[in-house]
Write a protein that holds these residues in place. Structure first.
Motif, PDB file in Angstrom:
ATOM      1  N   TYR A   1       0.847  -1.207   0.000  1.00  0.00           N
ATOM      2  CA  TYR A   1       0.000   0.000   0.000  1.00  0.00           C
ATOM      3  C   TYR A   1       0.876   1.247   0.000  1.00  0.00           C
ATOM      4  O   TYR A   1       0.623   2.200  -0.744  1.00  0.00           O
ATOM      5  CB  TYR A   1      -0.914  -0.016   1.228  1.00  0.00           C
ATOM      6  CG  TYR A   1      -1.966   1.066   1.200  1.00  0.00           C
ATOM      7  CD1 TYR A   1      -3.167   0.873   0.530  1.00  0.00           C
ATOM      8  CD2 TYR A   1      -1.746   2.293   1.834  1.00  0.00           C
ATOM      9  CE1 TYR A   1      -4.133   1.870   0.505  1.00  0.00           C
ATOM     10  CE2 TYR A   1      -2.691   3.297   1.809  1.00  0.00           C
ATOM     11  CZ  TYR A   1      -3.894   3.081   1.141  1.00  0.00           C
ATOM     12  OH  TYR A   1      -4.843   4.077   1.094  1.00  0.00           O
ATOM     13  N   ARG A   2       1.927   1.215   0.806  1.00  0.00           N
ATOM     14  CA  ARG A   2       2.861   2.352   0.870  1.00  0.00           C
ATOM     15  C   ARG A   2       3.490   2.625  -0.493  1.00  0.00           C
ATOM     16  O   ARG A   2       3.663   3.783  -0.889  1.00  0.00           O
ATOM     17  CB  ARG A   2       3.946   2.043   1.901  1.00  0.00           C
ATOM     18  CG  ARG A   2       4.998   3.141   2.071  1.00  0.00           C
ATOM     19  CD  ARG A   2       6.235   2.566   2.729  1.00  0.00           C
ATOM     20  NE  ARG A   2       6.859   1.541   1.899  1.00  0.00           N
ATOM     21  CZ  ARG A   2       7.612   0.556   2.378  1.00  0.00           C
ATOM     22  NH1 ARG A   2       7.825   0.434   3.676  1.00  0.00           N
ATOM     23  NH2 ARG A   2       8.161  -0.329   1.544  1.00  0.00           N
ATOM     24  N   ASP A   3       3.821   1.554  -1.218  1.00  0.00           N
ATOM     25  CA  ASP A   3       4.476   1.691  -2.521  1.00  0.00           C
ATOM     26  C   ASP A   3       3.482   1.833  -3.674  1.00  0.00           C
ATOM     27  O   ASP A   3       3.884   1.807  -4.845  1.00  0.00           O
ATOM     28  CB  ASP A   3       5.369   0.474  -2.780  1.00  0.00           C
ATOM     29  CG  ASP A   3       6.480   0.343  -1.748  1.00  0.00           C
ATOM     30  OD1 ASP A   3       6.853   1.371  -1.148  1.00  0.00           O
ATOM     31  OD2 ASP A   3       6.963  -0.792  -1.542  1.00  0.00           O
ATOM     32  N   SER A   4       2.197   1.950  -3.344  1.00  0.00           N
ATOM     33  CA  SER A   4       1.127   2.105  -4.346  1.00  0.00           C
ATOM     34  C   SER A   4       1.018   0.909  -5.290  1.00  0.00           C
ATOM     35  O   SER A   4       0.565   1.051  -6.423  1.00  0.00           O
ATOM     36  CB  SER A   4       1.333   3.399  -5.162  1.00  0.00           C
ATOM     37  OG  SER A   4       1.276   4.529  -4.322  1.00  0.00           O
ATOM     38  N   ASN A   5       1.420  -0.261  -4.820  1.00  0.00           N
ATOM     39  CA  ASN A   5       1.222  -1.494  -5.600  1.00  0.00           C
ATOM     40  C   ASN A   5      -0.102  -2.119  -5.174  1.00  0.00           C
ATOM     41  O   ASN A   5      -0.156  -3.076  -4.401  1.00  0.00           O
ATOM     42  CB  ASN A   5       2.387  -2.461  -5.362  1.00  0.00           C
ATOM     43  CG  ASN A   5       3.665  -1.988  -6.017  1.00  0.00           C
ATOM     44  OD1 ASN A   5       3.636  -1.454  -7.127  1.00  0.00           O
ATOM     45  ND2 ASN A   5       4.776  -2.160  -5.327  1.00  0.00           N
ATOM     46  N   MET A   6      -1.190  -1.538  -5.712  1.00  0.00           N
ATOM     47  CA  MET A   6      -2.513  -1.904  -5.212  1.00  0.00           C
ATOM     48  C   MET A   6      -2.950  -3.299  -5.660  1.00  0.00           C
ATOM     49  O   MET A   6      -3.764  -3.944  -4.994  1.00  0.00           O
ATOM     50  CB  MET A   6      -3.539  -0.852  -5.647  1.00  0.00           C
ATOM     51  CG  MET A   6      -3.201   0.556  -5.185  1.00  0.00           C
ATOM     52  SD  MET A   6      -2.924   0.656  -3.394  1.00  0.00           S
ATOM     53  CE  MET A   6      -4.574   0.370  -2.776  1.00  0.00           C
TER      54      MET A   6
ATOM     55  N   ASN B   1      -0.777  -1.851 -10.099  1.00  0.00           N
ATOM     56  CA  ASN B   1       0.478  -1.670  -9.371  1.00  0.00           C
ATOM     57  C   ASN B   1       1.174  -0.399  -9.852  1.00  0.00           C
ATOM     58  O   ASN B   1       1.098  -0.041 -11.031  1.00  0.00           O
ATOM     59  CB  ASN B   1       1.404  -2.875  -9.575  1.00  0.00           C
ATOM     60  CG  ASN B   1       0.894  -4.116  -8.878  1.00  0.00           C
ATOM     61  OD1 ASN B   1       0.363  -4.037  -7.774  1.00  0.00           O
ATOM     62  ND2 ASN B   1       1.053  -5.273  -9.511  1.00  0.00           N
TER      63      ASN B   1
ATOM     64  N   CYS C   1      -7.900  -1.975  -9.792  1.00  0.00           N
ATOM     65  CA  CYS C   1      -6.659  -1.518  -9.164  1.00  0.00           C
ATOM     66  C   CYS C   1      -5.443  -1.960  -9.976  1.00  0.00           C
ATOM     67  O   CYS C   1      -5.481  -2.948 -10.721  1.00  0.00           O
ATOM     68  CB  CYS C   1      -6.568  -2.044  -7.725  1.00  0.00           C
ATOM     69  SG  CYS C   1      -6.461  -3.837  -7.593  1.00  0.00           S
TER      70      CYS C   1
ATOM     71  N   GLU D   1     -11.810   7.090   0.741  1.00  0.00           N
ATOM     72  CA  GLU D   1     -11.395   7.579  -0.572  1.00  0.00           C
ATOM     73  C   GLU D   1     -12.335   8.676  -1.032  1.00  0.00           C
ATOM     74  O   GLU D   1     -13.464   8.824  -0.534  1.00  0.00           O
ATOM     75  CB  GLU D   1     -11.393   6.417  -1.578  1.00  0.00           C
ATOM     76  CG  GLU D   1     -10.355   5.353  -1.277  1.00  0.00           C
ATOM     77  CD  GLU D   1     -10.336   4.251  -2.335  1.00  0.00           C
ATOM     78  OE1 GLU D   1     -11.213   4.259  -3.209  1.00  0.00           O
ATOM     79  OE2 GLU D   1      -9.445   3.389  -2.270  1.00  0.00           O
TER      80      GLU D   1
ATOM     81  N   THR E   1       0.526   2.666  -8.837  1.00  0.00           N
ATOM     82  CA  THR E   1      -0.331   3.848  -8.723  1.00  0.00           C
ATOM     83  C   THR E   1      -1.545   3.509  -7.872  1.00  0.00           C
ATOM     84  O   THR E   1      -1.945   2.343  -7.783  1.00  0.00           O
ATOM     85  CB  THR E   1      -0.804   4.324 -10.107  1.00  0.00           C
ATOM     86  OG1 THR E   1      -1.670   5.463  -9.936  1.00  0.00           O
ATOM     87  CG2 THR E   1      -1.565   3.228 -10.841  1.00  0.00           C
ATOM     88  N   ARG E   2      -2.125   4.563  -7.263  1.00  0.00           N
ATOM     89  CA  ARG E   2      -3.372   4.359  -6.516  1.00  0.00           C
ATOM     90  C   ARG E   2      -4.587   4.756  -7.345  1.00  0.00           C
ATOM     91  O   ARG E   2      -5.721   4.736  -6.849  1.00  0.00           O
ATOM     92  CB  ARG E   2      -3.341   5.144  -5.204  1.00  0.00           C
ATOM     93  CG  ARG E   2      -2.292   4.610  -4.248  1.00  0.00           C
ATOM     94  CD  ARG E   2      -2.415   5.183  -2.857  1.00  0.00           C
ATOM     95  NE  ARG E   2      -1.283   4.769  -2.035  1.00  0.00           N
ATOM     96  CZ  ARG E   2      -1.118   5.145  -0.778  1.00  0.00           C
ATOM     97  NH1 ARG E   2      -2.006   5.923  -0.190  1.00  0.00           N
ATOM     98  NH2 ARG E   2      -0.059   4.725  -0.097  1.00  0.00           N
ATOM     99  N   GLU E   3      -4.341   5.106  -8.567  1.00  0.00           N
ATOM    100  CA  GLU E   3      -5.457   5.386  -9.463  1.00  0.00           C
ATOM    101  C   GLU E   3      -6.051   4.072  -9.975  1.00  0.00           C
ATOM    102  O   GLU E   3      -5.393   3.024  -9.958  1.00  0.00           O
ATOM    103  CB  GLU E   3      -4.978   6.240 -10.640  1.00  0.00           C
ATOM    104  CG  GLU E   3      -4.495   7.621 -10.223  1.00  0.00           C
ATOM    105  CD  GLU E   3      -4.083   8.456 -11.436  1.00  0.00           C
ATOM    106  OE1 GLU E   3      -4.192   7.935 -12.568  1.00  0.00           O
ATOM    107  OE2 GLU E   3      -3.660   9.596 -11.226  1.00  0.00           O
TER     108      GLU E   3
END
Length: 605
Positions: free
Chosen positions: A491-496, A536, A534, A583, A538-540
């Motif tokens: 989550y920290r690395d935006s690998n959703m 990896n 989702c 969100e 990005t959180r987009e």
């Protein structure tokens, strides 16, 4: 005239683009596979036997003998039938590259098995070490995936290299590694090589290596080779192809095989003055052509792994003649059995069962950093009880072996016939032994589940074992702790996408622990992220990537039923868990994603 003699006089064999030379310098002494330092790693399993080393393919280094852009083709014409073997530049799966790293495992038992259709390049560094180390003694038991890697290269040698050495090596492997798929592929390739190279003595060696008719694939290639040698088909071989010629009444072949074979031999003697059916009168030109799978090596041209073979089995005259023999034998057996029963002298003929392993020993039974070994020989005596028809309680001879369940006529105890959890072989068990085996089966499932979760999360089993022991935590509690840490990092690395996977694994652990509400919450979050699309890095979200995993939907539905949640309660639970994400514009998104999830859960047939 036999096919081999015919070939000697008339076959024109063409080789284009002759393959690279065999590995040099291995005729008189053993060598290490590779004793060279590259920029990546030193690859050095020492003292490979020369008969193994000469059959390896190398992509680079001082023993390089393979170029993956080469195109090799061998062809021969037999009475109008073209036999062609082609390698069209696809990388040889057994080829060894010095540039690929190897690493000795800290615990060999914890290393994953090779994937299906393995190759040397696809192995992990630890798997490469295991493979190269095994090449020092190819008779040693090992996962069949490693054997196939070596075998792929041997198939190439059969047609474009040191054919006779490869032939002998395959015979050797077949004596030690009785995997069904390997035995089938290697049988076809060996017989094809005998025909292709016009080697009658090879075929005789192959026949002499077979100790059990069950190891034999009596197919079109095999029958073609027997004709070439001037040999006929034996009674047992005719029985093996009985269905192929239309003989459907298998009652006596199955239940009275010894008597059936005995009577069929008598008929063969009467008709042909020999205990075999001659094949010399069947012309190949008058035989239908069939497609026969020959090779396992997937670098062989796809059109050539399955080749055209004239099928004597499907020749109408052969089929009719064989069917007539089988029907006549059936009637003779029927009459003979009737007379034996009428006189009271009938004793069921029970041929010793070919009770062979049907699967490999699961790695879960071996010692690992996390689990103690389970004795894989625990039920060996029960295999013999089944083979000999002996009661596992009182050890008296049974009048008839039960098919699945029965009582001993001596002690009256209930006997169970089951497949071994270790090898798949048939066992004769007491009721207590069966319960013991059920427990072992559950333990195997559990161990493989733990190993799978660790593998998917990228957690080394040795490291995991070292972490949990001083904490005095259960395996499940430790899994929750380490997977949650992984999830936070993702989550920290935006690998959703990876974060979503960790949530699913947390749900799996909670479910196994019986914490169904926590499991359901994780699965509902997984559905949310799947429906948003989702990614990896990005959180987009990307709605084009949105989907619902059928397995997760099934888990949600199962847990909803276990918790007695109706549709409205499930909706409230979904809304509550998703709102915690905080969100932007979450309210509208919750409603739209719930509508899709609701459709999948409740409105599908």
């Amino acid at each position: 005239m036999g096919l081999f003699n015919f070939l000697k006089n008339r076959i024109k064999k063409v080789n284009s683009n002759v393959p690279a030379a065999k590995t040099k310098g291995v005729e008189n002494k053993g060598h290490g596979a590779i004793n060279i330092k590259t920029t990546a790693v030193a690859v050095r399993p020492d003292n490979l036997p020369p008969e193994v080393l000469r059959l390896l393919w190398f992509l680079d280094g001082p023993m390089k003998n393979y170029v993956n852009i080469a195109k090799h083709k061998s062809k021969m014409n037999v009475e109008g039938f073209v036999f062609e073997i082609s390698f069209f530049g696809a990388e040889e799966p057994s080829a060894i590259s010095l540039s690929l790293p190897i690493k000795k495992p800290t615990d060999i038992e914890s290393v994953e098995r090779p994937q299906y259709y393995p190759s040397y390049s696809s192995l992990s560094p630890q798997q490469r070490w295991i493979y190269l180390n095994w090449l020092r003694n190819v008779d040693k038991e090992i996962n069949i995936g490693y054997v196939f890697i070596f075998y792929y290269g041997l198939e190439r040698h059969l047609f474009f290299g040191d054919a006779e050495s490869a032939f002998d090596m395959i015979l050797r492997l077949r004596q030690r590694h009785k995997n069904g798929s390997f035995m089938s592929y290697s049988s076809s390739a060996l017989v094809a090589a005998c025909i292709f190279h016009q080697k009658s003595d090879w075929f005789i060696r192959y026949m002499q290596s077979i100790s059990d008719i069950d190891e034999l694939a009596v197919d079109s290639t095999y029958v073609l080779a027997k004709q070439a040698l001037g040999m006929g088909l034996t009674a047992s071989e005719l029985m093996k192809i009985s269905r192929k010629v239309g003989f459907t009444n298998q009652r006596y072949i199955k239940n009275e095989s010894v008597l059936f074979e005995q009577e069929l031999k008598k008929l063969l003697l009467e008709k042909f003055a020999a205990e075999e059916m001659p094949l010399s009168n069947f012309e190949l030109k008058k035989c239908p052509v069939v497609r026969q799978m020959i090779f396992a090596n997937y670098s062989i041209d796809d059109q050539q792994r399955v080749i055209n073979i004239p099928s004597i089995i499907e020749n109408q005259t052969f089929s009719d003649m064989t069917l007539e023999l089988l029907k006549a034998t059936h009637e003779k057996v029927k009459v003979l059995l009737r007379e034996l029963r009428k006189s009271g002298s009938y004793i069921p003929q029970e041929k010793r069962t070919a009770n062979k392993p049907t699967k490999e020993i699961d790695d879960a039974f071996r010692k690992s950093p996390l689990f103690e070994a389970i004795d894989i020989h625990l039920f060996d005596k029960n295999v013999e009880y089944f083979n000999e028809g002996i009661c596992p309680y009182c050890e008296n001879q049974l009048k008839k072996r039960p098919a699945q369940k029965g009582k001993c006529g001596h002690c009256g105890n209930t006997i169970l016939v089951k497949n071994s959890v270790f090898t798949g072989r048939k066992l004769m068990l007491t009721e207590d032994e069966y319960e013991q085996m059920v427990g072992i089966r559950k333990e195997r499932i559990y161990r493989n589940w733990v190993k799978t979760i660790l593998s998917h999360e990228g957690i080394d089993i040795s490291r995991f074992a070292k972490v949990i022991k001083p904490k005095n935590l259960s395996i499940e509690e430790s899994l929750l702790e380490m997977i949650a840490a992984n999830a936070q990092n993702h989550y920290r690395d935006s690998n959703m996408g990876l974060y979503r996977n960790s949530l699913m694994h947390l749900g799996n652990v909670y479910e196994r622990m019986g914490q169904l509400e926590n499991a359901l919450d994780k699965y509902l979050l997984v559905c949310y992220y799947d429906l948003r699309g989702c990614m990896n890095g990005t959180r987009e979200y990307n709605k084009k990537l949105a989907f619902l995993a059928p397995a997760v939907i099934k888990w949600v539905d199962k847990l909803g039923n276990a918790l007695n949640l109706n549709r409205e309660q499930m909706k409230e639970r979904y809304q509550a868990i998703v709102k915690q994400l905080k969100e932007d514009n979450i309210t509208g998104v919750i409603d739209s994603t719930w509508s899709e999830l609701e459709e999948a859960l409740y409105n599908q047939n």
